[in-house]
Motif scaffolding. Sequence first.
Motif, PDB file in Angstrom:
ATOM      1  N   THR A 166      84.467 -29.049  -4.453  1.00  0.00           N
ATOM      2  CA  THR A 166      84.307 -27.951  -5.398  1.00  0.00           C
ATOM      3  C   THR A 166      83.439 -26.865  -4.785  1.00  0.00           C
ATOM      4  O   THR A 166      82.393 -27.155  -4.193  1.00  0.00           O
ATOM      5  N   LEU A 167      83.874 -25.615  -4.920  1.00  0.00           N
ATOM      6  CA  LEU A 167      83.044 -24.492  -4.487  1.00  0.00           C
ATOM      7  C   LEU A 167      81.873 -24.356  -5.449  1.00  0.00           C
ATOM      8  O   LEU A 167      82.063 -24.256  -6.662  1.00  0.00           O
ATOM      9  N   VAL A 168      80.667 -24.358  -4.923  1.00  0.00           N
ATOM     10  CA  VAL A 168      79.460 -24.300  -5.751  1.00  0.00           C
ATOM     11  C   VAL A 168      79.158 -22.852  -6.131  1.00  0.00           C
ATOM     12  O   VAL A 168      78.999 -21.988  -5.273  1.00  0.00           O
ATOM     13  N   THR A 169      79.069 -22.609  -7.431  1.00  0.00           N
ATOM     14  CA  THR A 169      78.684 -21.294  -7.945  1.00  0.00           C
ATOM     15  C   THR A 169      77.249 -21.366  -8.458  1.00  0.00           C
ATOM     16  O   THR A 169      76.626 -22.435  -8.490  1.00  0.00           O
ATOM     17  N   GLY A 170      76.727 -20.237  -8.896  1.00  0.00           N
ATOM     18  CA  GLY A 170      75.359 -20.213  -9.400  1.00  0.00           C
ATOM     19  C   GLY A 170      75.165 -21.030 -10.647  1.00  0.00           C
ATOM     20  O   GLY A 170      74.036 -21.444 -10.953  1.00  0.00           O
ATOM     21  N   THR A 171      76.241 -21.312 -11.373  1.00  0.00           N
ATOM     22  CA  THR A 171      76.133 -22.091 -12.616  1.00  0.00           C
ATOM     23  C   THR A 171      76.279 -23.590 -12.385  1.00  0.00           C
ATOM     24  O   THR A 171      76.118 -24.364 -13.322  1.00  0.00           O
ATOM     25  N   PHE A 172      76.564 -24.003 -11.148  1.00  0.00           N
ATOM     26  CA  PHE A 172      76.753 -25.426 -10.859  1.00  0.00           C
ATOM     27  C   PHE A 172      75.438 -26.174 -11.005  1.00  0.00           C
ATOM     28  O   PHE A 172      74.385 -25.710 -10.603  1.00  0.00           O
ATOM     29  N   PRO A 213      84.260 -34.146   8.010  1.00  0.00           N
ATOM     30  CA  PRO A 213      84.690 -32.741   8.101  1.00  0.00           C
ATOM     31  C   PRO A 213      85.296 -32.233   6.796  1.00  0.00           C
ATOM     32  O   PRO A 213      85.848 -33.000   6.005  1.00  0.00           O
ATOM     33  N   ILE A 214      85.147 -30.953   6.577  1.00  0.00           N
ATOM     34  CA  ILE A 214      85.828 -30.278   5.478  1.00  0.00           C
ATOM     35  C   ILE A 214      86.804 -29.288   6.096  1.00  0.00           C
ATOM     36  O   ILE A 214      86.466 -28.578   7.046  1.00  0.00           O
ATOM     37  N   GLU A 215      88.021 -29.271   5.580  1.00  0.00           N
ATOM     38  CA  GLU A 215      89.065 -28.400   6.111  1.00  0.00           C
ATOM     39  C   GLU A 215      89.670 -27.585   4.984  1.00  0.00           C
ATOM     40  O   GLU A 215      89.499 -27.906   3.792  1.00  0.00           O
ATOM     41  N   PHE A 216      90.402 -26.543   5.351  1.00  0.00           N
ATOM     42  CA  PHE A 216      90.982 -25.649   4.352  1.00  0.00           C
ATOM     43  C   PHE A 216      92.475 -25.480   4.604  1.00  0.00           C
ATOM     44  O   PHE A 216      92.909 -25.229   5.739  1.00  0.00           O
ATOM     45  N   LEU A 217      93.236 -25.639   3.535  1.00  0.00           N
ATOM     46  CA  LEU A 217      94.677 -25.445   3.599  1.00  0.00           C
ATOM     47  C   LEU A 217      94.978 -23.956   3.742  1.00  0.00           C
ATOM     48  O   LEU A 217      94.104 -23.108   3.512  1.00  0.00           O
ATOM     49  N   PRO A 218      96.215 -23.609   4.111  1.00  0.00           N
ATOM     50  CA  PRO A 218      96.565 -22.187   4.260  1.00  0.00           C
ATOM     51  C   PRO A 218      96.273 -21.341   3.030  1.00  0.00           C
ATOM     52  O   PRO A 218      95.983 -20.146   3.145  1.00  0.00           O
ATOM     53  N   ASP A 219      96.300 -21.949   1.853  1.00  0.00           N
ATOM     54  CA  ASP A 219      96.011 -21.187   0.629  1.00  0.00           C
ATOM     55  C   ASP A 219      94.525 -21.150   0.304  1.00  0.00           C
ATOM     56  O   ASP A 219      94.116 -20.621  -0.737  1.00  0.00           O
ATOM     57  N   GLY A 220      93.689 -21.714   1.188  1.00  0.00           N
ATOM     58  CA  GLY A 220      92.251 -21.663   0.990  1.00  0.00           C
ATOM     59  C   GLY A 220      91.656 -22.854   0.283  1.00  0.00           C
ATOM     60  O   GLY A 220      90.433 -22.960   0.171  1.00  0.00           O
ATOM     61  N   ARG A 221      92.493 -23.785  -0.179  1.00  0.00           N
ATOM     62  CA  ARG A 221      91.967 -24.958  -0.876  1.00  0.00           C
ATOM     63  C   ARG A 221      91.269 -25.892   0.108  1.00  0.00           C
ATOM     64  O   ARG A 221      91.793 -26.177   1.180  1.00  0.00           O
ATOM     65  N   PRO A 222      90.070 -26.404  -0.258  1.00  0.00           N
ATOM     66  CA  PRO A 222      89.346 -27.310   0.638  1.00  0.00           C
ATOM     67  C   PRO A 222      89.848 -28.744   0.500  1.00  0.00           C
ATOM     68  O   PRO A 222      90.338 -29.154  -0.561  1.00  0.00           O
ATOM     69  N   GLN A 223      89.732 -29.503   1.569  1.00  0.00           N
ATOM     70  CA  GLN A 223      90.055 -30.917   1.514  1.00  0.00           C
ATOM     71  C   GLN A 223      89.106 -31.682   2.443  1.00  0.00           C
ATOM     72  O   GLN A 223      88.669 -31.170   3.471  1.00  0.00           O
ATOM     73  N   ALA A 224      88.785 -32.929   2.036  1.00  0.00           N
ATOM     74  CA  ALA A 224      87.875 -33.760   2.816  1.00  0.00           C
ATOM     75  C   ALA A 224      88.087 -35.204   2.384  1.00  0.00           C
ATOM     76  O   ALA A 224      88.945 -35.503   1.541  1.00  0.00           O
ATOM     77  N   SER A 225      87.310 -36.095   2.954  1.00  0.00           N
ATOM     78  CA  SER A 225      87.355 -37.495   2.547  1.00  0.00           C
ATOM     79  C   SER A 225      85.953 -38.070   2.546  1.00  0.00           C
ATOM     80  O   SER A 225      85.078 -37.639   3.318  1.00  0.00           O
ATOM     81  N   ILE A 226      85.740 -39.033   1.648  1.00  0.00           N
ATOM     82  CA  ILE A 226      84.465 -39.732   1.553  1.00  0.00           C
ATOM     83  C   ILE A 226      84.758 -41.213   1.688  1.00  0.00           C
ATOM     84  O   ILE A 226      85.454 -41.794   0.843  1.00  0.00           O
TER      85      ILE A 226
END
Length: 236
Positions: free
Chosen positions: A227-233, A206-219
């Motif tokens: 990382t949020l993927v942008t068009g330049t990624f 699962p991917i989750e988001f903190l109250p400030d919008g930051r994502p967190q997960a585990s592998i």
Amino acid sequence: MRKTTRSLLAAVGATMAFGTLSGCTSTSTTDTTTPAQPAPETTSVVAFPATARYMADMAAPDGKTMTIGVSVDGAEVAAYACNGIDDEAWFFGNQTDGAIDLKSRFRDTLAADFDGTDLVGTVRMNDVDYTFTAASVSGVAGMYTAESDGVRASWVVRPDGTATGVQFSGFAEGNRDFDPFHLDEFSDFDVRNNVRNKRNLSPAGPIEFLPDGRPQASINGVSVTPTLVTGTFRLG
């Protein structure tokens, strides 16, 4: 008397004939009308916003749901599609005049056009076509990816925060004759049957988001910050 009458009638007839002839000549010389020409066809080009993200869920013939995310930054495009179980595809490249036509490293294809509101197109993965109409998204919605010890997890997140993701853990045995990062010399058949299907893929955690919008997960038990993927990624 009869001779005079015949002469008068002949003169009148000649005058009428001349008038009729003159009228015909006048009509033909002044008729300059030309047929109306059809208006030339025009093509409407709809440009992408400078920066935008799109996503959509696509129904698959096997009952699985394939989900796609697309990010555009200027001319550059990155896209990711996965079914949350055992298949994924990354696409990188450029858009031209609102149109996208890309091929993945493993010979999947993505073709789409921006209609001014949505991104409409088809993604072909493992010889299966999925059509989509992807709406613009914002907030936490979009594509995310993270890596730990050579294992990569990637997700497409919906506006409500739910996500579909796949984890890539390298390749199974049996593809020693193929370098997965240098496949240009091989045919689509070889790539799909000797490299693509040798990937170790499984559902991402699962991917989750903190109250400030930051994502967190585990592998594999290791905490990561996706990382949020942008068009330049781009993947290495």
